[in-house]
Design an enzyme around this catalytic site. Structure first.
Site, PDB file in Angstrom:
ATOM      1  N   CYS A  85       5.454   4.862   9.484  1.00 11.07           N
ATOM      2  CA  CYS A  85       6.050   4.109   8.367  1.00 11.07           C
ATOM      3  C   CYS A  85       7.538   4.367   8.154  1.00 11.07           C
ATOM      4  O   CYS A  85       8.336   3.433   8.251  1.00 11.07           O
ATOM      5  CB  CYS A  85       5.276   4.391   7.089  1.00 11.07           C
ATOM      6  SG  CYS A  85       3.598   3.744   7.167  1.00 11.07           S
ATOM      7  N   LYS A 133       2.601  14.927  10.847  1.00 10.08           N
ATOM      8  CA  LYS A 133       2.484  15.762   9.642  1.00 10.08           C
ATOM      9  C   LYS A 133       1.060  16.303   9.599  1.00 10.08           C
ATOM     10  O   LYS A 133       0.211  15.859  10.389  1.00 10.08           O
ATOM     11  CB  LYS A 133       2.837  14.973   8.383  1.00 10.08           C
ATOM     12  CG  LYS A 133       1.863  13.877   8.015  1.00 10.08           C
ATOM     13  CD  LYS A 133       2.263  13.312   6.658  1.00 10.08           C
ATOM     14  CE  LYS A 133       1.285  12.260   6.199  1.00 10.08           C
ATOM     15  NZ  LYS A 133       1.596  11.740   4.881  1.00 10.08           N
ATOM     16  N   GLU A 136       0.838  -1.203   0.000  1.00 13.99           N
ATOM     17  CA  GLU A 136       0.000   0.000   0.000  1.00 13.99           C
ATOM     18  C   GLU A 136       0.874   1.255   0.000  1.00 13.99           C
ATOM     19  O   GLU A 136       1.814   1.344   0.780  1.00 13.99           O
ATOM     20  CB  GLU A 136      -0.897  -0.019   1.256  1.00 13.99           C
ATOM     21  CG  GLU A 136      -1.815   1.169   1.369  1.00 13.99           C
ATOM     22  CD  GLU A 136      -2.652   1.368   0.124  1.00 13.99           C
ATOM     23  OE1 GLU A 136      -3.413   0.462  -0.234  1.00 13.99           O
ATOM     24  OE2 GLU A 136      -2.538   2.424  -0.528  1.00 13.99           O
TER      25      GLU A 136
END
Ligand code: NAD
Length: 444
Positions: free
Chosen positions: A267, A328, A155
């Site tokens: 991530c 973020k 993904e």
């Protein structure tokens, strides 16, 4: 198509909702009963633009359902997505226990031919481990009549624009050597592949590595620019000028070239680390990746160092207004957020924090609980009142054009530490505000 998704996190929930939106019949399974119950009642566990409406509409239409009943879930799907977490193990390698637990569950309940799709970010060789686990359970069930394919389908969504990314993916990577599996995957993703060919079919191992290579490349860009910023600052240059000067080269491009306070999130840090561990495991010294990680760890401390230097290391009882807590903009995700490193360093030095974030306040409260040295403020203006300086940590849109007169009036002194280079330090100087930014020797 009937689709089952294991894991209702950022990836599973968004992908499930998007697949339901184009007409697939989706069942999402999680072991977190509370999350499943709340979803059924319309409570969306994460913030992502557009997600709430998408989930509610498709749930109401009966195309998107949530359950903890794994047996029923496996029976439902013609394809089974594995979208559970792959957190770092103690040594930084990807912990596959959730992925393999789902593989075991699928094997316990499957009938006929099953296509198992690995959507979690997993090290090269994981599809083989998933296959071995399934084969082992099928052997114990004495069901050698059952067959399966394990497909790698990483993904690439970005938190903050996850729905848009899944609705309009730039590419759909499918790792398989099975024609049957490829055909099913093409049918599944056909609604997203109408405009032009986005599907890239490759072998499983290449697909698994593609995901890590993509995240490590992006992390490398960030660490590279942070390194240039630190150099610029010492050499009397301005990283914002340098950014524009190099971004205009189409081989480099403008994307992901901002200097700042380091990358965070669920991530990049874990994926860079996991690929380093994979390399270590085959006696390969991943020098570039190690440098990327090292630069990032240091960059997360840069704001604190600037603040500390400005106040001659005397931060005890000083108060700082922090704008931006999430790692973020457009997400409430605080995992590995640079704001956490900064806040914890400020607290360690005896300072207080008055923080505001458009979405991550609840998450901050959950992580840190109530403490005397943290006030979570209802507005960005409230965070300023009586603070010794304003610190910009996350570049939310709402922070880009603030009322500088108000900032001056509310702060004890006109002082800004701009961790995202949102402001022009020269313009701020003309307004009577001292602005420290990242990689800009022209400041103050
Ligand atoms: P997450 O932590 O938000 O969600 C994972 C979910 O899986 C949790 O709700 C957990 O309860 C559930 N789960 C764990 N074991 C389970 C089981 N046996 N059965 C059913 N559910 C189970 O994780 P995420 O951010 O969605 O990430 C999932 C994977 O996708 C990871 O490998 C991640 O690296 C990768 N990925 C994440 C992103 C992102 O932006 N978050 C982007 C691309 C890829």
């Amino acid at each position: 198509m009937k689709v089952t998704v294991f894991g209702i996190g950022y990836v599973g929930l968004v992908q499930g909702a998007v697949l339901a939106e184009v007409g697939h019949d989706v069942v999402c399974i999680d072991i977190d009963a509370n999350k499943v119950e709340r979803l059924k009642q319309g409570h969306i566990p994460i913030y992502e633009p557009g997600l709430e409406a998408l989930v509610k509409e498709n749930h109401a239409a009966g195309r998107l359902n949530f359950t903890t009943d794994a047996a029923a879930g496996v029976k439902h799907g013609e394809v089974q997505f594995i979208a559970v977490g792959t957190p770092p193990d103690e040594d930084g390698s990807a912990d596959l226990k959730y992925v393999l637990a789902v593989a075991e569950t699928i094997a316990q309940h499957m009938e006929g031919h099953q296509i198992i799709i690995d959507k979690s970010t997993v090290p090269v060789g994981t599809a083989d481990k998933v296959s071995a686990k399934i084969a082992q359970v099928l052997a114990a069930r004495q069901r050698d009549d059952l067959s399966f394919d394990v497909v790698s389908n990483p993904e690439f969504l970005k938190e903050g624009s996850a729905v848009a990314d899944c609705m309009r993916p730039d590419r759909i990577v499918i790792g398989t050597s099975s024609k049957t599996a490829e055909d099913v995957m093409r049918e599944l993703y056909a609604p997203f592949n109408r405009n032009h060919e986005k599907i890239i079919v490759m072998d499983v191992r290449s697909a698994e590595l593609t995901k890590y290579a993509a995240n490590c490349m992006l992390a490398t860009k960030i660490s590279f620019m942070n390194e240039m910023a630190n150099l610029a600052e010492m050499l009397g240059a301005d990283i914002e000028m340098v950014r524009q000067g190099i971004g205009s080269d189409p081989r480099i491009g403008y994307q992901f070239l901002y200097a700042g306070v380091g990358y965070g999130g669920s991530c990049f840090p874990k994926d860079v680390q996991a690929l380093i561990r994979t390399a270590d495991s085959i006696d390969f010294d991943a020098k570039v990746l190690k440098a990327v990680e090292h630069r990032n760890d240091e960059q997360k401390c840069v704001l604190f160092k600037k603040i500390s230097k400005h106040f001659n290391d005397e931060l005890h009882n000083k108060t700082f207004a922090l704008w931006g807590l999430s790692f973020k903009p457009n997400t409430d995700d605080m995992r590995e957020a640079p704001s956490r490193v900064l806040m914890e360093a400020l607290w360690q030095a005896g300072a207080k924090v008055q923080a505001y974030d458009p979405e991550a306040m609840e998450e901050t409260q959950r992580i840190y609980g109530s403490r005397d040295d943290l006030s979570l403020c209802g507005t960005k203006e409230a965070a300023l009142r009586g603070a010794d300086a304003l610190v910009i940590v996350t570049e939310w849109q709402a922070f880009k054009a603030p009322d500088f007169e108000l900032i001056k009036n509310y702060l004890r002194q006109p002082l800004v530490f701009d961790g995202r280079n949102l402001f022009n330090p020269i313009k701020l100087k003309s307004k009577g505000i001292t602005c420290h930014s990242i990689g800009r020797a022209i400041q103050i």
